[in-house]
Design a protein around this motif. Structure first.
Motif, PDB file in Angstrom:
ATOM      1  N   VAL A 181       0.846  -1.196   0.000  1.00 50.23           N
ATOM      2  CA  VAL A 181       0.000   0.000   0.000  1.00 50.23           C
ATOM      3  C   VAL A 181       0.881   1.246   0.000  1.00 50.23           C
ATOM      4  O   VAL A 181       1.867   1.323   0.737  1.00 50.23           O
ATOM      5  CB  VAL A 181      -0.928  -0.005   1.228  1.00 50.23           C
ATOM      6  N   GLY A 182       0.505   2.213  -0.832  1.00 47.31           N
ATOM      7  CA  GLY A 182       1.234   3.480  -0.874  1.00 47.31           C
ATOM      8  C   GLY A 182       0.361   4.589  -1.406  1.00 47.31           C
ATOM      9  O   GLY A 182      -0.801   4.357  -1.792  1.00 47.31           O
ATOM     10  N   PRO A 183       0.865   5.803  -1.453  1.00 44.34           N
ATOM     11  CA  PRO A 183       0.086   6.936  -1.974  1.00 44.34           C
ATOM     12  C   PRO A 183      -0.256   6.734  -3.449  1.00 44.34           C
ATOM     13  O   PRO A 183       0.457   6.028  -4.184  1.00 44.34           O
ATOM     14  CB  PRO A 183       1.038   8.150  -1.801  1.00 44.34           C
ATOM     15  N   VAL A 184      -1.366   7.340  -3.855  1.00 43.32           N
ATOM     16  CA  VAL A 184      -1.729   7.259  -5.257  1.00 43.32           C
ATOM     17  C   VAL A 184      -0.619   7.870  -6.101  1.00 43.32           C
ATOM     18  O   VAL A 184       0.037   8.847  -5.685  1.00 43.32           O
ATOM     19  CB  VAL A 184      -3.081   7.958  -5.513  1.00 43.32           C
ATOM     20  N   ARG A 185      -0.359   7.308  -7.235  1.00 49.12           N
ATOM     21  CA  ARG A 185       0.763   7.771  -8.074  1.00 49.12           C
ATOM     22  C   ARG A 185       0.569   9.230  -8.457  1.00 49.12           C
ATOM     23  O   ARG A 185      -0.502   9.649  -8.915  1.00 49.12           O
ATOM     24  CB  ARG A 185       0.845   6.901  -9.326  1.00 49.12           C
ATOM     25  N   GLY A 186       1.606  10.021  -8.263  1.00 54.90           N
ATOM     26  CA  GLY A 186       1.561  11.423  -8.610  1.00 54.90           C
ATOM     27  C   GLY A 186       1.134  12.316  -7.476  1.00 54.90           C
ATOM     28  O   GLY A 186       1.207  13.547  -7.567  1.00 54.90           O
ATOM     29  N   ALA A 187       0.715  11.690  -6.351  1.00 55.32           N
ATOM     30  CA  ALA A 187       0.290  12.516  -5.208  1.00 55.32           C
ATOM     31  C   ALA A 187       1.503  13.081  -4.508  1.00 55.32           C
ATOM     32  O   ALA A 187       2.550  12.458  -4.441  1.00 55.32           O
ATOM     33  CB  ALA A 187      -0.522  11.661  -4.230  1.00 55.32           C
TER      34      ALA A 187
END
Length: 341
Positions: free
Chosen positions: A335-341
């Motif tokens: 799990v990680g931040p949405v890409r580009g965030a």
């Protein structure tokens, strides 16, 4: 005296008289422990259990049954696909049964709802059966009137709260909230079999959280708890470029999803975050390590069996058997931040 009792136990199978002598209690007290240990004082309980362990006492269930006309065999029913059934839950149930003086047989329930209903009815007809603990939902077609105690763990839904830890789906909403805090807006859910209350409640909690937070559920794929069904869902997800977060109803299906995404060149968690459920022992060793929902599965199995034992003995189940255990989100590399965030 104590040494004599230990010496006799080494040369022959220990009896309740040996246990009583070592514990410093009467043999009637040991007998009461074996029937219903909750009736003893804590200090007496501790002495008896210590003596039982030291002598490695194992009750002669056949002899006890003949003397008392009581039954000492319980059946634990697990799913046909028992490979995906948490072994820790079965371990807790078996341990509680043995501590109460019962022998455990494990039966895998197979086939259609009608076939399972027939299997359950056949089990309940067993002459030496004290009770059944089922980790498989009872088929709606099963009309049971044998009088043999039956506990279906997790049978009730989230609102009824009885044995609800197995069926409680609220953590699915917490997963969605956590992923939304990382910027995710487009979700996909891989659901468990609809016959299972746990699967239905996880799906319902997922949908409720999506609606409350104003998010978008791109789709829901049915699964059967297996990695294969997760893999099939993962191939569908790979074709949906807008999806950035997947909530799977168990770890096995989440593993299948990750494999399918990998084969399509989609990175987890860089492109898509994936969350599972059950916190399998292997989950922290995967690449990437799998985020999951942790429950004390052994304690759940123990409590379900204690409720069955209470029903067999006609006593009240302990309050702890009805308590919902807190579930913990274990956030790992998947799990990680949405890409580009």
């Amino acid at each position: 005296m104590v040494q004599e009792a230990i010496g006799r136990a080494k040369t022959k199978a220990p009896t309740i008289y040996d246990v009583a002598e070592l514990a410093g209690v009467s043999h009637q007290t040991v007998s009461r422990y074996l029937k219903n240990k909750t009736a003893l004082k804590a200090s007496t309980l501790e002495r008896v259990e210590k003596a039982l362990a030291e002598l490695n006492y194992s009750p002669n269930l056949a002899a006890r049954s003949l003397r008392s006309r009581e039954r000492y065999r319980v059946v634990v029913v697990v799913p046909e696909a028992s490979l995906y059934f948490p072994a820790r839950m079965l371990s807790g149930a078996a341990g509680a049964a043995h501590a109460a003086g019962y022998r455990v047989d494990v039966v895998a329930m197979e086939g259609t709802a009608e076939a399972r209903a027939l299997q359950l009815k056949t089990l309940l007809a067993g002459e030496d059966l004290a009770g059944i603990l089922s980790f498989v939902p009872r088929p709606k077609s099963a009309v049971l009137d044998s009088g043999v105690p039956l506990v279906v763990a997790g049978e009730y839904d989230n609102k009824m709260r009885a044995r609800g830890s197995l069926a409680d789906g609220t953590a699915a909403g917490k997963i969605v909230e956590h992923l939304a805090s990382l910027g995710h807006r487009n979700f996909f859910h891989v659901a468990g079999p609809s016959a299972w209350p746990s699967a239905r409640n996880r799906k319902a909690a997922y949908e409720e959280a999506i609606a409350e937070l104003g998010l978008n559920s791109v789709g829901i794929a049915p699964g059967d708890w297996s990695p294969g069904s997760g893999y099939t869902a993962g191939k569908k997800i790979a074709a949906l470029s807008e999806v950035t977060a997947v909530v799977a109803a168990n770890d096995q299906m989440a593993i299948g999803v990750i494999r399918a995404l990998h084969e399509h060149g989609i990175s987890v968690p860089r492109d898509v975050s994936v969350f599972g459920w059950d916190d399998m022992a292997e989950s922290s060793y995967l690449v990437p390590s799998l985020s999951s929902v942790h429950m004390d599965l052994e304690a759940l199995g123990t409590r379900a069996m204690r409720e069955l034992v209470a029903r067999i003995r006609g006593t009240q189940a302990t309050p702890e058997a009805l308590i919902l255990d807190p579930m913990e989100l274990i956030v790992r590399e998947s799990v990680g931040p949405v890409r580009g965030a």
